[in-house]
Design an enzyme around this catalytic site. Structure first.
Site, mmCIF file in Angstrom:
data_model
loop_
_atom_site.group_PDB
_atom_site.id
_atom_site.type_symbol
_atom_site.label_atom_id
_atom_site.label_comp_id
_atom_site.label_asym_id
_atom_site.label_seq_id
_atom_site.Cartn_x
_atom_site.Cartn_y
_atom_site.Cartn_z
ATOM 1 N N GLY A 12 0.327 -1.461 0.160
ATOM 2 C CA GLY A 12 0.055 -0.047 -0.154
ATOM 3 C C GLY A 12 0.683 1.599 0.440
ATOM 4 O O GLY A 12 0.125 2.859 0.286
ATOM 5 N N ARG A 65 -15.797 -14.843 -8.808
ATOM 6 C CA ARG A 65 -15.653 -13.814 -9.502
ATOM 7 C C ARG A 65 -16.255 -12.868 -9.224
ATOM 8 O O ARG A 65 -16.185 -11.472 -8.878
ATOM 9 C CB ARG A 65 -15.043 -13.553 -11.272
ATOM 10 C CG ARG A 65 -13.242 -12.370 -10.658
ATOM 11 C CD ARG A 65 -12.608 -12.874 -12.263
ATOM 12 N NE ARG A 65 -11.490 -13.908 -12.261
ATOM 13 C CZ ARG A 65 -10.378 -13.654 -12.363
ATOM 14 N NH1 ARG A 65 -10.395 -12.357 -10.927
ATOM 15 N NH2 ARG A 65 -9.767 -14.357 -12.527
ATOM 16 N N ARG A 91 -6.217 -7.748 -8.099
ATOM 17 C CA ARG A 91 -7.587 -8.473 -9.073
ATOM 18 C C ARG A 91 -7.923 -8.225 -10.430
ATOM 19 O O ARG A 91 -7.925 -7.065 -10.355
ATOM 20 C CB ARG A 91 -8.667 -8.816 -8.054
ATOM 21 C CG ARG A 91 -8.727 -9.237 -6.444
ATOM 22 C CD ARG A 91 -8.563 -10.642 -6.391
ATOM 23 N NE ARG A 91 -9.503 -11.301 -6.849
ATOM 24 C CZ ARG A 91 -9.494 -12.829 -7.045
ATOM 25 N NH1 ARG A 91 -7.868 -13.579 -6.749
ATOM 26 N NH2 ARG A 91 -10.609 -14.166 -7.545
ATOM 27 N N LEU A 93 -11.212 -7.642 -12.702
ATOM 28 C CA LEU A 93 -12.531 -7.090 -12.386
ATOM 29 C C LEU A 93 -13.609 -7.854 -13.436
ATOM 30 O O LEU A 93 -13.379 -7.758 -14.094
ATOM 31 C CB LEU A 93 -12.748 -5.647 -12.155
ATOM 32 C CG LEU A 93 -11.533 -5.696 -10.882
ATOM 33 C CD1 LEU A 93 -11.128 -3.671 -11.125
ATOM 34 C CD2 LEU A 93 -11.997 -5.732 -9.975
ATOM 35 N N ASN A 107 -5.959 2.972 -12.393
ATOM 36 C CA ASN A 107 -5.041 2.070 -11.469
ATOM 37 C C ASN A 107 -3.626 2.513 -12.186
ATOM 38 O O ASN A 107 -3.582 2.825 -13.346
ATOM 39 C CB ASN A 107 -5.312 1.082 -12.754
ATOM 40 C CG ASN A 107 -4.959 0.153 -12.108
ATOM 41 O OD1 ASN A 107 -4.322 -1.005 -10.909
ATOM 42 N ND2 ASN A 107 -4.617 -0.943 -13.117
ATOM 43 N N HIS A 109 -0.591 1.032 -13.181
ATOM 44 C CA HIS A 109 0.741 -0.478 -13.299
ATOM 45 C C HIS A 109 2.267 -0.441 -13.763
ATOM 46 O O HIS A 109 2.276 1.025 -14.901
ATOM 47 C CB HIS A 109 -0.339 -0.681 -14.690
ATOM 48 C CG HIS A 109 0.219 -2.013 -15.913
ATOM 49 N ND1 HIS A 109 -0.257 -3.228 -15.128
ATOM 50 C CD2 HIS A 109 0.926 -2.023 -17.149
ATOM 51 C CE1 HIS A 109 0.507 -4.458 -15.638
ATOM 52 N NE2 HIS A 109 1.156 -3.717 -16.351
ATOM 53 N N LEU A 144 -8.473 -5.423 -19.689
ATOM 54 C CA LEU A 144 -6.911 -5.805 -18.404
ATOM 55 C C LEU A 144 -5.962 -4.715 -18.870
ATOM 56 O O LEU A 144 -4.959 -5.126 -20.142
ATOM 57 C CB LEU A 144 -7.125 -7.247 -17.763
ATOM 58 C CG LEU A 144 -5.630 -6.798 -17.124
ATOM 59 C CD1 LEU A 144 -5.457 -6.712 -15.366
ATOM 60 C CD2 LEU A 144 -3.890 -8.430 -17.296
ATOM 61 N N ASP A 145 -5.525 -3.867 -18.172
ATOM 62 C CA ASP A 145 -4.931 -3.290 -18.285
ATOM 63 C C ASP A 145 -4.615 -1.964 -19.454
ATOM 64 O O ASP A 145 -3.430 -1.526 -20.009
ATOM 65 C CB ASP A 145 -2.991 -3.050 -17.833
ATOM 66 C CG ASP A 145 -2.698 -4.076 -16.828
ATOM 67 O OD1 ASP A 145 -3.406 -3.231 -15.796
ATOM 68 O OD2 ASP A 145 -2.266 -5.414 -16.633
#
Ligand code: GAR
Length: 208
Positions: A12, A65, A91, A93, A107, A109, A144-145
């Site tokens: 974190g 999920r 995770r 999503l 996010n 990355h 994703l990403d």
């Protein structure tokens, strides 16, 4: 006052940088909650020590999920978020979840997207002989990403570097970039046009 909810899975340190910047810079926002999918996540202790509400939604307790994301969404929405910040949240999503938070979920990355989506980004960059590595803050979409790029940070690959050395070098930049990107959002300074994000106050979206 905008409500920010931050999702973590571990250390974190990006969450910590955002919490500190929000307080030090007097953003028109508050960190309403820090939520982890891992019960022992170290970042939960920092958040609690700073008077921030914390919650755990353990993905291992759910059969699918979809079930996990539905409960996560229920807990998040209890804090009425204007912005959801994924900070080392590990995770994948579901499309229903990403649709629910469309245009209000960021996010970070650890690569220069669109290169190296997924895991082990720095190791893969080393193996490809990349001369630069970096990190990207982007809006989250079902893929994703992917999603519109808000900011990027770049660092050189130096002789003798291993993946850990690269991760540490990039992380320092993440701690400057992510608080800036979150601040831009809560200040209403981001505009998305044709999938491209513009910083309306003219602040640099590149970090090095
Ligand atoms: C950060 O380097 C972040 O970019 C990365 O995990 C680390 C979390 O560190 N995120 C991902 O890999 C997401 N796929 P932190 O918990 O100390 O902020």
């Amino acid at each position: 006052m905008k409500n920010i909810v931050i999702l973590i899975s571990g250390r974190g340190s990006n969450m910590e940088a955002i919490v500190r910047a929000c307080a030090a810079e007097g953003w028109p926002a508050r960190i309403a909650a820090v939520i982890s999918n891992k019960p022992g996540a170290a970042g939960l202790d920092f958040a609690a020590a700073h008077g921030i509400a914390t919650a755990v939604v353990d993905h291992k307790a759910f059969a699918s999920r979809e079930d996990f994301d539905a409960e996560l969404q229920r807990v998040i929405d209890g804090f009425a978020p204007d912005l959801l910040v994924l900070a080392g949240f590990m995770r994948i999503l579901t499309p229903a979840f990403t649709a629910h938070y469309a245009d209000r979920m960021l996010n970070i990355h650890p690569s220069l997207l669109p290169a190296f989506t997924g895991l082990h980004t720095h190791q893969r960059a080393l193996e490809m002989g990349c001369k630069f590595v970096g990190a990207t803050v982007h809006f989250v979409t079902a893929e994703l990403d992917h999603g519109a790029i808000v900011a990027q940070a770049v660092a050189p690959v130096l002789d003798g570097d291993d993946a850990d050395a690269l991760a540490a070098r990039v992380l320092k930049l993440e701690h400057r970039m992510y608080p800036s990107a979150v601040r831009w959002f809560v200040q209403g300074q981001l505009a998305v046009e044709d999938g491209r994000v513009r910083q309306l106050a003219g602040e640099a979206q590149s970090f090095s």
